[in-house]
Motif scaffolding. Structure first.
Motif, short mmCIF file in Angstrom:
data_model
loop_
_atom_site.label_atom_id
_atom_site.label_comp_id
_atom_site.label_asym_id
_atom_site.label_seq_id
_atom_site.Cartn_x
_atom_site.Cartn_y
_atom_site.Cartn_z
N SER A 99 0.82 -1.22 0.00
CA SER A 99 0.00 0.00 0.00
C SER A 99 0.84 1.26 0.00
CB SER A 99 -0.95 0.00 1.20
OG SER A 99 -0.24 0.17 2.43
N GLU A 100 2.01 1.22 0.66
CA GLU A 100 2.84 2.42 0.79
C GLU A 100 3.85 2.58 -0.33
OE1 GLU A 100 2.67 3.17 5.60
OE2 GLU A 100 4.49 2.31 4.74
N GLY A 101 3.97 1.59 -1.20
CA GLY A 101 4.86 1.72 -2.34
C GLY A 101 6.25 1.17 -2.14
N TRP A 102 6.48 0.40 -1.07
CA TRP A 102 7.80 -0.21 -0.88
C TRP A 102 8.15 -1.13 -2.05
CZ3 TRP A 102 10.71 1.81 2.78
CH2 TRP A 102 10.09 2.40 3.90
N ALA A 103 7.13 -1.75 -2.63
CA ALA A 103 7.35 -2.69 -3.73
C ALA A 103 7.07 -2.06 -5.09
CB ALA A 103 6.47 -3.93 -3.54
N SER A 104 7.02 -0.73 -5.16
CA SER A 104 6.79 -0.07 -6.45
C SER A 104 7.71 -0.68 -7.51
CB SER A 104 7.08 1.43 -6.34
OG SER A 104 6.13 2.08 -5.55
N PRO A 105 7.20 -0.93 -8.72
CA PRO A 105 5.90 -0.50 -9.24
C PRO A 105 4.78 -1.53 -9.14
CG PRO A 105 7.28 -1.23 -11.04
CD PRO A 105 8.09 -1.41 -9.79
N LEU A 106 4.86 -2.51 -8.24
CA LEU A 106 3.76 -3.45 -8.07
C LEU A 106 2.47 -2.72 -7.70
CD1 LEU A 106 5.01 -6.64 -6.16
CD2 LEU A 106 4.53 -6.38 -8.60
N LYS A 107 1.36 -3.17 -8.26
CA LYS A 107 0.06 -2.56 -7.99
C LYS A 107 -0.83 -3.45 -7.13
CE LYS A 107 0.19 0.17 -12.23
NZ LYS A 107 -0.46 0.47 -13.53
N GLY A 108 -0.27 -4.52 -6.63
CA GLY A 108 -1.05 -5.42 -5.79
C GLY A 108 -0.33 -6.74 -5.63
N PHE A 109 -1.02 -7.72 -5.05
CA PHE A 109 -0.43 -9.05 -4.94
C PHE A 109 -0.16 -9.59 -6.34
CE2 PHE A 109 -2.39 -8.82 -0.69
CZ PHE A 109 -1.32 -9.25 0.07
N MET A 110 0.94 -10.33 -6.48
CA MET A 110 1.42 -10.72 -7.80
C MET A 110 0.45 -11.65 -8.53
SD MET A 110 5.44 -11.48 -7.03
CE MET A 110 6.60 -10.14 -6.71
N ARG A 111 0.26 -11.34 -9.81
CA ARG A 111 -0.36 -12.30 -10.71
C ARG A 111 0.71 -13.30 -11.15
NH1 ARG A 111 -2.69 -7.24 -12.09
NH2 ARG A 111 -4.97 -7.22 -11.83
N GLU A 112 0.29 -14.31 -11.91
CA GLU A 112 1.21 -15.41 -12.21
C GLU A 112 2.44 -14.97 -12.99
OE1 GLU A 112 0.88 -20.09 -13.42
OE2 GLU A 112 -0.30 -18.67 -14.61
N ASP A 113 2.29 -14.07 -13.95
CA ASP A 113 3.46 -13.67 -14.73
C ASP A 113 4.49 -12.95 -13.86
OD1 ASP A 113 1.89 -11.41 -14.45
OD2 ASP A 113 2.33 -10.63 -16.45
N GLU A 114 4.02 -12.12 -12.93
CA GLU A 114 4.94 -11.44 -12.02
C GLU A 114 5.59 -12.43 -11.05
OE1 GLU A 114 2.60 -7.16 -11.70
OE2 GLU A 114 1.84 -8.91 -10.60
N PHE A 115 4.80 -13.38 -10.59
CA PHE A 115 5.30 -14.41 -9.67
C PHE A 115 6.42 -15.23 -10.33
CE2 PHE A 115 4.67 -18.89 -8.14
CZ PHE A 115 5.17 -18.72 -6.86
N LEU A 116 6.20 -15.65 -11.58
CA LEU A 116 7.20 -16.47 -12.28
C LEU A 116 8.46 -15.68 -12.59
CD1 LEU A 116 4.92 -18.51 -14.71
CD2 LEU A 116 6.06 -19.32 -12.64
N GLN A 117 8.32 -14.41 -12.97
CA GLN A 117 9.50 -13.59 -13.21
C GLN A 117 10.32 -13.42 -11.93
OE1 GLN A 117 9.03 -10.00 -15.87
NE2 GLN A 117 6.87 -10.61 -15.72
N THR A 118 9.62 -13.23 -10.82
CA THR A 118 10.30 -13.08 -9.54
C THR A 118 11.06 -14.35 -9.17
OG1 THR A 118 8.69 -11.47 -8.74
CG2 THR A 118 9.92 -12.67 -7.08
N LEU A 119 10.41 -15.50 -9.30
CA LEU A 119 11.05 -16.76 -8.94
C LEU A 119 12.25 -17.07 -9.83
CD1 LEU A 119 8.31 -19.44 -8.11
CD2 LEU A 119 9.73 -18.12 -6.55
#
Length: 467
Positions: A99-119
């Motif tokens: 909510s505070e932007g520590w994980a910018s530019p994430l806009k919410g909990f990760m969808r699958e494509d973001e999750f796989l890129q992270t892993l």
């Protein structure tokens, strides 16, 4: 209190971005920040130090995920009509982080494509082709019954233990939670006994739900420490108010001893030698989930305040704030997250120590990670090229000076290494460390903490945290 007064904020000032920032370890040779000459860093990297305004957030803009104040009641009513997902304590901490932007530019909990890129890549590629670092999955797990309850709804309400609406997750995507793959790629092992895994993953649901997050009210804990929980935007305002031309961040999950303080004050001295006019320290203890044998946040914050009150650190050039992230103890993988989040808070220098975010192997008598890999990984990590990495110089107790000093290998017989285990043993036994190891006020707080544990173990009511 000195630490409290050092956190006073004024009206936000517009932040301009730093057009070009730097990569490597710049502290071996002093030079003017007006110069564009290059120097070789302490592990062989090349760097160019320039003065400027605060480093811009990842993605170019700080992403805050709050509902506008005028819309909060309406959104609260909307949330009551949606399928509900009850948040765990750690889930709520991640809501806070997002909510505070520590994980910018994430806009919410990760969808699958973001999750796989992270892993698989420890980073996320943005629409413009640029890459930002993202090494730790920020995901929300649900079980089969919750998945069935959601049905075909495109939005869900996130609620607390009392079913109070906390946030709305919209345009959702539900996908398989492959726990073994997540654990293996985040920690490099699936050995039993990993604290965060046991706490947050093993018994969680078999599905992950991602989507766009909107938080109805800013997350507050009402524990007496909310005044220290400055958001990235608030920290940027504070650094601007103090006319900081460099911000160097230091994360701790332990009490501050004089060796830590020596490192921080020496870092500021070297930045001044480089030509910076007003480097400001962000002393940024981790405030989310930690394992059971770590000193609790309340006690750590009390100890940090004493460090400033006793003058070990200068309140005028130090900002003490709480980083709300949970702790993974995932070594070189997690330290990238710790560094990346501080970019979003305005830090362009990050101090990294020995075995950052590491822990003992849960089954074997050894460290889980190579002690030097954290700093090496940070110097190479994709998406962190803009951040200057400052390696932790080893400090020990110098018997010739009766105080903490940087270790001199030419006279090893003069130094005593006081480990965390030794420090805890002394505090538990109400024994004093050598003079100059820790400020008296800070040591007293540590002794009081272990006294409270002993009282609880003996069946007595523990004393409350001193205020």
């Amino acid at each position: 209190m000195a630490a409290t007064s050092s956190l006073s904020l004024k009206t936000p000032t517009k932040i301009q971005s730093l057009t070009k920032t730097h990569y490597a370890i710049p502290l071996n040779l002093p030079f003017s920040c007006r110069s564009k000459s290059k120097r070789t860093g302490s592990i062989g990297s090349r760097t160019r130090i320039r003065c400027g305004l605060l480093i811009e957030p990842d993605g170019g803009k700080l992403v805050e995920l709050f509902v506008e104040e005028s819309q909060r009641e309406l959104k609260r009513e909307d949330a009551l009509k949606l399928p509900k997902i009850k948040l765990t304590k750690i889930d709520l901490e991640w809501v806070h982080v997002l909510s505070e932007g520590w994980a910018s530019p994430l806009k919410g909990f990760m969808r699958e494509d973001e999750f796989l890129q992270t892993l698989h890549f420890n980073s996320i590629r943005l629409e413009d082709g640029s890459v930002v670092n993202m090494s730790v999955p920020i995901v929300l797990a649900i079980d089969d019954s919750q998945k069935n309850l959601i049905g075909g709804s495109s939005s869900v309400a996130l609620v607390d233990d009392e079913n109070n609406p906390i946030a709305i997750l919209s345009d959702i995507e539900i996908y398989k939670h492959n726990k073994e793959e997540r654990i293996a790629r985040t920690w490099g092992t699936t050995a039993p006994g990993l604290p965060y895994v046991d706490e947050a993953i093993t018994h969680s649901g078999n599905w992950l739900i991602g989507g766009d997050l909107k938080v109805i009210d800013p997350v507050k804990y009402n524990d007496g420490l909310d005044r220290f929980r400055l958001s990235p935007a608030e920290l940027r305002d504070e650094f601007t108010r103090r006319n900081a031309d460099a911000v160097f961040a230091f994360q701790l999950r332990n009490p501050v001893h004089n060796g830590h303080a020596l490192l921080m004050t020496d870092t500021r001295r070297r930045l001044l030698e480089m030509g910076y006019k007003n480097p400001v320290l962000l002393l940024h203890p981790l405030g989310g989930y930690t394992k059971a044998d770590d000193v609790p946040l309340h006690w750590r914050m009390k100890q940090h305040e004493k460090v400033l009150e006793d003058g070990v650190l200068d309140p005028e050039t130090t900002v003490v704030s709480i980083f709300p992230s949970p702790m993974h103890y995932a070594g070189p993988t997690e330290v990238q997250w710790h560094a990346k989040a501080r970019i979003n808070a305005g830090a362009n220098f990050y101090i990294v120590g020995r075995d950052p975010a590491g822990m003992s192997h849960p089954l074997e008598k050894r460290d889980l990670y190579d002690a030097d890999h954290g700093k090496k990984v940070l110097s190479m990590a994709p998406g962190l090229e803009r951040l200057n990495i400052l390696p932790f110089r080893v400090a020990a107790y110098d018997k010739t000076k009766n105080g903490m000093a940087f270790f001199d290998p030419s006279r090893p017989q003069d130094f005593i290494f006081i480990s965390g285990t030794k420090m805890r043993t002394l505090a538990k036994n109400n024994e004093n460390p050598p003079d100059g190891f820790m400020c008296p006020g800070g040591w007293k707080v540590l002794v009081e903490y272990y006294d409270s544990l002993a009282a609880a173990e003996n069946g007595r009511v523990a004393e409350p945290v001193p205020s």
